[in-house]
Write a protein that holds these residues in place. Structure first.
Motif, PDB file in Angstrom:
ATOM      1  N   ASP A  45       0.828  -1.212   0.000  1.00 12.26           N
ATOM      2  CA  ASP A  45       0.000   0.000   0.000  1.00 12.26           C
ATOM      3  C   ASP A  45       0.859   1.257   0.000  1.00 12.26           C
ATOM      4  O   ASP A  45       0.538   2.255  -0.637  1.00 12.26           O
ATOM      5  N   ILE A  47       3.792   1.583  -1.316  1.00 14.91           N
ATOM      6  CA  ILE A  47       4.347   1.802  -2.659  1.00 14.91           C
ATOM      7  C   ILE A  47       3.343   2.584  -3.490  1.00 14.91           C
ATOM      8  O   ILE A  47       3.698   3.543  -4.181  1.00 14.91           O
ATOM      9  N   ALA A  48       2.065   2.181  -3.388  1.00 13.21           N
ATOM     10  CA  ALA A  48       1.022   2.856  -4.162  1.00 13.21           C
ATOM     11  C   ALA A  48       0.951   4.334  -3.792  1.00 13.21           C
ATOM     12  O   ALA A  48       0.879   5.204  -4.663  1.00 13.21           O
ATOM     13  N   VAL A  49       0.981   4.631  -2.487  1.00 14.34           N
ATOM     14  CA  VAL A  49       0.908   6.028  -2.056  1.00 14.34           C
ATOM     15  C   VAL A  49       2.170   6.780  -2.484  1.00 14.34           C
ATOM     16  O   VAL A  49       2.102   7.906  -2.981  1.00 14.34           O
ATOM     17  N   SER A  52       1.968   7.733  -6.016  1.00 16.60           N
ATOM     18  CA  SER A  52       0.886   8.660  -6.391  1.00 16.60           C
ATOM     19  C   SER A  52       1.050  10.037  -5.784  1.00 16.60           C
ATOM     20  O   SER A  52       0.171  10.878  -5.932  1.00 16.60           O
ATOM     21  N   LEU A 160      -4.070  -4.656 -16.830  1.00 18.28           N
ATOM     22  CA  LEU A 160      -3.128  -3.563 -16.544  1.00 18.28           C
ATOM     23  C   LEU A 160      -1.831  -3.706 -17.337  1.00 18.28           C
ATOM     24  O   LEU A 160      -1.285  -2.723 -17.835  1.00 18.28           O
ATOM     25  N   HIS A 174       0.515   8.647 -16.517  1.00 19.24           N
ATOM     26  CA  HIS A 174       1.194   8.526 -15.235  1.00 19.24           C
ATOM     27  C   HIS A 174       0.626   7.344 -14.429  1.00 19.24           C
ATOM     28  O   HIS A 174      -0.574   7.086 -14.484  1.00 19.24           O
ATOM     29  N   PRO A 175       1.511   6.646 -13.679  1.00 23.28           N
ATOM     30  CA  PRO A 175       1.046   5.497 -12.880  1.00 23.28           C
ATOM     31  C   PRO A 175      -0.149   5.818 -11.983  1.00 23.28           C
ATOM     32  O   PRO A 175      -0.982   4.955 -11.705  1.00 23.28           O
ATOM     33  N   PHE A 178      -3.414   4.621 -13.288  1.00 24.44           N
ATOM     34  CA  PHE A 178      -3.681   3.188 -13.164  1.00 24.44           C
ATOM     35  C   PHE A 178      -3.954   2.795 -11.713  1.00 24.44           C
ATOM     36  O   PHE A 178      -4.759   1.905 -11.440  1.00 24.44           O
ATOM     37  N   ILE A 179      -3.277   3.461 -10.793  1.00 24.03           N
ATOM     38  CA  ILE A 179      -3.513   3.182  -9.373  1.00 24.03           C
ATOM     39  C   ILE A 179      -4.950   3.553  -9.014  1.00 24.03           C
ATOM     40  O   ILE A 179      -5.669   2.780  -8.369  1.00 24.03           O
ATOM     41  N   SER A 182      -7.377   1.106 -10.544  1.00 23.10           N
ATOM     42  CA  SER A 182      -7.360  -0.166  -9.827  1.00 23.10           C
ATOM     43  C   SER A 182      -8.119  -0.085  -8.510  1.00 23.10           C
ATOM     44  O   SER A 182      -8.793  -1.037  -8.106  1.00 23.10           O
ATOM     45  N   ALA A 183      -8.009   1.049  -7.837  1.00 25.43           N
ATOM     46  CA  ALA A 183      -8.759   1.241  -6.593  1.00 25.43           C
ATOM     47  C   ALA A 183     -10.254   1.162  -6.893  1.00 25.43           C
ATOM     48  O   ALA A 183     -11.023   0.511  -6.175  1.00 25.43           O
ATOM     49  N   GLY A 186     -11.243  -2.331  -7.632  1.00 23.35           N
ATOM     50  CA  GLY A 186     -11.227  -3.065  -6.363  1.00 23.35           C
ATOM     51  C   GLY A 186     -12.517  -2.890  -5.581  1.00 23.35           C
ATOM     52  O   GLY A 186     -13.074  -3.850  -5.035  1.00 23.35           O
TER      53      GLY A 186
ATOM     54  N   SER B 110     -11.030  -2.955   0.006  1.00 21.53           N
ATOM     55  CA  SER B 110     -11.185  -3.417  -1.383  1.00 21.53           C
ATOM     56  C   SER B 110     -10.354  -2.566  -2.331  1.00 21.53           C
ATOM     57  O   SER B 110      -9.711  -3.078  -3.244  1.00 21.53           O
ATOM     58  N   ALA B 111     -10.382  -1.236  -2.094  1.00 24.58           N
ATOM     59  CA  ALA B 111      -9.626  -0.334  -2.963  1.00 24.58           C
ATOM     60  C   ALA B 111      -8.141  -0.697  -2.922  1.00 24.58           C
ATOM     61  O   ALA B 111      -7.489  -0.802  -3.967  1.00 24.58           O
ATOM     62  N   PHE B 112      -7.618  -0.942  -1.731  1.00 23.18           N
ATOM     63  CA  PHE B 112      -6.196  -1.252  -1.631  1.00 23.18           C
ATOM     64  C   PHE B 112      -5.864  -2.643  -2.165  1.00 23.18           C
ATOM     65  O   PHE B 112      -4.765  -2.864  -2.672  1.00 23.18           O
ATOM     66  N   GLY B 114      -7.256  -3.827  -4.794  1.00 24.93           N
ATOM     67  CA  GLY B 114      -7.127  -3.527  -6.227  1.00 24.93           C
ATOM     68  C   GLY B 114      -5.815  -2.826  -6.529  1.00 24.93           C
ATOM     69  O   GLY B 114      -5.125  -3.159  -7.489  1.00 24.93           O
ATOM     70  N   ILE B 115      -5.461  -1.864  -5.664  1.00 27.46           N
ATOM     71  CA  ILE B 115      -4.236  -1.089  -5.871  1.00 27.46           C
ATOM     72  C   ILE B 115      -3.006  -1.999  -5.817  1.00 27.46           C
ATOM     73  O   ILE B 115      -2.065  -1.842  -6.589  1.00 27.46           O
ATOM     74  N   CYS B 118      -2.182  -3.431  -9.007  1.00 27.86           N
ATOM     75  CA  CYS B 118      -1.534  -2.431  -9.848  1.00 27.86           C
ATOM     76  C   CYS B 118      -0.059  -2.277  -9.472  1.00 27.86           C
ATOM     77  O   CYS B 118       0.797  -2.123 -10.343  1.00 27.86           O
ATOM     78  N   VAL B 119       0.237  -2.362  -8.167  1.00 31.57           N
ATOM     79  CA  VAL B 119       1.624  -2.255  -7.709  1.00 31.57           C
ATOM     80  C   VAL B 119       2.477  -3.387  -8.295  1.00 31.57           C
ATOM     81  O   VAL B 119       3.616  -3.163  -8.713  1.00 31.57           O
TER      82      VAL B 119
END
Lengths: 191, 180
Positions: A45, A47-49, A52, A160, A174-175, A178-179, A182-183, A186, B110-112, B114-115, B118-119
């Motif tokens: 998580d 990494i995603a933040v 972004s 993806l 930009h990534p 996609f992030i 994906s959220a 999800g 759920s959002a994370f 999915g994220i 993507c990671v």
């Protein structure tokens, strides 16, 4: 003393991580296993933040891990720990810049370091794959082969990969796009 | 003191405007450091990047230290680095603080989930991109596979890999294996 330990762990990361932001990832995984400060899922998580938000990814990761581990002072100390070796090394090298660039041993060492960094990042990536695309826990409970795969997640991963690598109109995006997408997926499909 | 503050501000500005760090930073650094402030030449910046990549640590911090040092010595290097990391500290702490309050909500979970998928893909893409420069021949391929396999199956600190591979790079070059 948590602050001293944080500083030391990130000092080591800054000293040995070669090749940009993602290169800190294997060190953070090894840190999570060794100290238990945060879980592998939390790291994914982060990494995603880190991707972004503005700022260098490595610095963002250090700040996030530090904050999760020991609040605001933790964030500051982890980030300073990461930056300290960079600053010291560059200050030393700057005075012998040309000699450093042309040194054949430095060049030869980096011939070995670059593929090493790729291997380490790929291995750390496998850990994210393990927790996001497969259900190891569910499988060990039910022993049903179909339970092993997280089909929804695998389908999203395939889409993806196609979008980020093969669709011309999308791959320059930009990534963060996609992030965010994906959220949304999800939430929509209750991952 | 004035120069130190100017360095801090300029690099904080670069930090805020850069998404992704590393190479994403080049055009923004060019504008701020080369065009607006005239603190360095374009070629100098490229040199700093090349060395920043060939030294351990965060590339953005390495480049900030280089430019800061050139302008105002060691305090300059430190001021530029602090400027570079300042926006991250503020933004990430704010986000982390907010997220930790909402992380138990089912929708956020759920959002994370999915994220995270993507990671995986982002890391995969990063590996493919790095691969092109990092693995030019069979020797490098061997090092890469060796590190990957050992690192997946054994619990070895990345530090050990880094030290061993630096030595392996020197050894392979000396033995003339490189480039084949």
């Amino acid at each position: 003393m948590i602050f001293l330990k944080l500083y030391w762990e990130f000092f080591k990361t800054g000293l040995f991580a070669v090749g940009g932001g993602m290169a800190t990832l294997p060190f953070l995984y090894s840190m999570s296993e060794k100290t238990g400060w945060f879980s592998a899922a939390q790291l994914a998580d982060m990494i995603a933040v880190a991707e972004s938000t503005p700022g260098p990814i490595g610095v963002n990761m250090a700040t996030y891990v530090g904050f999760t581990t020991a609040g605001l002072p933790g964030a500051l100390i982890a980030t300073l720990g990461l930056a300290t070796p960079c600053v010291v090394i560059i200050l030393i090298i700057a005075s012998v810049l040309d000699a450093f660039r042309k040194n054949k041993y430095v060049d030869a060492a980096f011939y070995g370091l670059r593929p090493c960094s790729v291997g380490l990042i790929a291995a750390a990536g496998m850990l994210v794959v393990k927790i996001s695309l497969f259900n190891f826990e569910l499988f060990s409970e039910t022993s049903r082969f179909a339970d092993f795969f997280n089909f929804k997640a695998i389908a999203l991963a395939i889409v993806l990969i196609i979008c980020t690598r093969y669709v011309k109109a999308l791959k320059k995006l930009h990534p963060i796009v996609f992030i965010a997408a994906s959220a949304f997926v999800g939430i929509l499909f209750a991952f | 003191m004035k120069t130190l503050f100017a360095l801090f501000l300029s690099f904080a500005k670069v930090g805020v405007m850069t998404f992704g760090g590393g190479y994403a930073m080049i055009p923004i650094l060019e504008r701020e450091i080369v065009e607006d402030k005239g603190w360095a030449e374009s070629e100098e910046l490229m040199d700093y990047y090349a060395v920043g990549q060939c030294t351990p640590g965060i590339i953005a911090v390495n480049v900030a230290t280089f430019i800061g040092r050139k302008l105002a010595g060691i305090p300059g290097g430190i001021a530029a680095t602090l400027g570079m990391i300042f926006p991250s500290l503020v933004i990430i702490c704010a986000i982390a603080g907010v997220l930790s309050n909402f992380s138990d909500l089912p929708a956020v979970k759920s959002a994370f989930a999915g994220i995270r998928v993507c990671v995986c893909v982002l890391i995969f893409n990063a590996v493919v991109k790095l691969w092109k420069n990092a693995v030019p021949d069979k020797g490098a391929l061997l090092i890469c596979l060796f590190v990957f396999i050992l690192s997946v199956f054994l619990d070895i600190s990345p530090i050990i890999f880094v030290v061993v591979c630096a030595c392996a790079g020197i050894l392979l070059t000396r033995l003339g294996v490189r480039g084949k």
